[in-house]
Design an enzyme around this catalytic site. Sequence first.
Site, PDB file in Angstrom:
ATOM      1  N   ASN A 163      51.010  -1.321  61.479  1.00 34.59           N
ATOM      2  CA  ASN A 163      52.406  -1.657  61.008  1.00 34.59           C
ATOM      3  C   ASN A 163      52.951  -2.744  61.620  1.00 34.59           C
ATOM      4  O   ASN A 163      52.281  -3.343  62.472  1.00 34.59           O
ATOM      5  CB  ASN A 163      53.448  -0.550  60.466  1.00 34.59           C
ATOM      6  N   ARG A 164      54.288  -2.559  61.749  1.00 37.45           N
ATOM      7  CA  ARG A 164      54.961  -3.647  62.206  1.00 37.45           C
ATOM      8  C   ARG A 164      55.575  -3.674  63.536  1.00 37.45           C
ATOM      9  O   ARG A 164      56.038  -2.577  63.592  1.00 37.45           O
ATOM     10  CB  ARG A 164      56.014  -4.397  61.083  1.00 37.45           C
TER      11      ARG A 164
ATOM     12  N   HIS B 223      49.839  -4.873  62.753  1.00 40.61           N
ATOM     13  CA  HIS B 223      48.448  -4.147  62.507  1.00 40.61           C
ATOM     14  C   HIS B 223      47.694  -4.430  63.951  1.00 40.61           C
ATOM     15  O   HIS B 223      46.415  -4.358  63.662  1.00 40.61           O
ATOM     16  CB  HIS B 223      47.589  -4.345  61.388  1.00 40.61           C
TER      17      HIS B 223
ATOM     18  N   HIS C 134      43.214   1.751  56.733  1.00 35.91           N
ATOM     19  CA  HIS C 134      44.012   0.846  55.822  1.00 35.91           C
ATOM     20  C   HIS C 134      42.922   0.722  54.508  1.00 35.91           C
ATOM     21  O   HIS C 134      42.911  -0.337  54.152  1.00 35.91           O
ATOM     22  CB  HIS C 134      44.246  -0.678  56.321  1.00 35.91           C
TER      23      HIS C 134
ATOM     24  N   TYR D 204      42.102   0.815  50.528  1.00 36.79           N
ATOM     25  CA  TYR D 204      42.877   0.378  49.269  1.00 36.79           C
ATOM     26  C   TYR D 204      42.238   0.987  48.244  1.00 36.79           C
ATOM     27  O   TYR D 204      40.919   1.008  48.015  1.00 36.79           O
ATOM     28  CB  TYR D 204      42.687  -0.896  48.829  1.00 36.79           C
TER      29      TYR D 204
ATOM     30  N   ASP E 296      56.085  -0.914  49.678  1.00 39.72           N
ATOM     31  CA  ASP E 296      55.635  -1.238  51.037  1.00 39.72           C
ATOM     32  C   ASP E 296      56.674  -0.612  52.040  1.00 39.72           C
ATOM     33  O   ASP E 296      57.240  -0.975  52.745  1.00 39.72           O
ATOM     34  CB  ASP E 296      55.564  -2.482  51.358  1.00 39.72           C
TER      35      ASP E 296
ATOM     36  N   GLN F  50      52.727   5.409  54.880  1.00 41.25           N
ATOM     37  CA  GLN F  50      53.269   4.114  54.372  1.00 41.25           C
ATOM     38  C   GLN F  50      52.463   4.027  53.217  1.00 41.25           C
ATOM     39  O   GLN F  50      51.004   4.288  52.920  1.00 41.25           O
ATOM     40  CB  GLN F  50      52.599   3.005  55.456  1.00 41.25           C
TER      41      GLN F  50
ATOM     42  N   GLU G 184      48.742   5.366  54.037  1.00 42.17           N
ATOM     43  CA  GLU G 184      48.417   5.391  55.331  1.00 42.17           C
ATOM     44  C   GLU G 184      48.979   6.022  56.410  1.00 42.17           C
ATOM     45  O   GLU G 184      50.551   5.826  56.671  1.00 42.17           O
ATOM     46  CB  GLU G 184      48.820   3.755  55.857  1.00 42.17           C
TER      47      GLU G 184
END
Length: 348
Positions: A79-80, A105, A178, A180, A250, A285, A313
Amino acid sequence: MNVTSIPFGTGPGNVPVELYTLVNGELSASVCTYGGALARLLVPDRHGAAEDVVLGYETLDGYLADQCYFGALVGRVANRISRARFTLDGREYALDRNHGAHHLHGGGGGFHAKVWRAEPGEGADGPFLTLRCESPDGDQGYPGNVVVTAVYTLLADGLRLDLSATTDRPTVVGLTGHAYFNFSGRMDRDCLDHVLTIRGQRYLETDAELIPNGKLAGTAGTPLDFSTARGVGERIGEPSEPLAAGKGYDHCYVLDGHGFRSVATVEEPGSGRCMELFTDQPCLQFYSGNFIPDGLPGKGGTVYGWRSGLCLEPQGFVDAPNNPGFPSLTLVPGDEYRNTILYRFFTK
């Protein structure tokens, strides 16, 4: 042994990349040593027909050019991280700025962009693949030499991912997978008909750049409320400041409970495929694939588009190194970081 491998091209530094496939009964999972990416996951529907349910690429070239982190192991910190900086023990560290003004990430050269060493095996729970990666002191700006281990184990009814890390000096670590998911098995369709439950009724408030402001907000009565089962697309288009910031979902949910527990469930009505997600992490997340580019070439000639898959996540609190009120991501010598994720599959 129910683990096989094939060459999958050459990664950075001319390092060979392999694609390993694990098989256990009706389930099959393929993992690429570049990025430790979960490249394929075959899961049966209610009629027993197994189809791939994760987004990815047909060749290594797709992963080398990837901007979506399809299936990857991400870190050192998922993440950030705000302004691509944090302070630890009185010293400020500048990280790779790969997401506007911020760090995402683990940086451009994070674990998603490294070739992991692989060792297959077979245990009582099923076939497994152990991946290892070293991150040297200063990698992407982080302090300390960090050794990371990821173990994918294919169970009779699911896939377990065990992540761990050690360091030789104080640093910060927060890993996750991560993947999808699109449980329809039709990656040319969006995931908005998936029915989602998240066992958490708070999320991290953020600014317009999705950087947490240190506050927790309640989901009750908002489009972010998945405390009871609801279609992903049911309220995604409603006017909402949090939804506008991420162009959809998100958001980092603060999960109920502690320890290893069930934290979310996804159902795809058409196929009957369902997944129950377990973790020992405090947050989840949820990302609805809002930035997957239209026309992106995927596997088997499939073309991906906006919201072709969703991510769940498990991780720590976002931007924890810059928020003293959040649980710490600091890892010190002698301690071990751990994150266990279990994806359990069933049908309805």
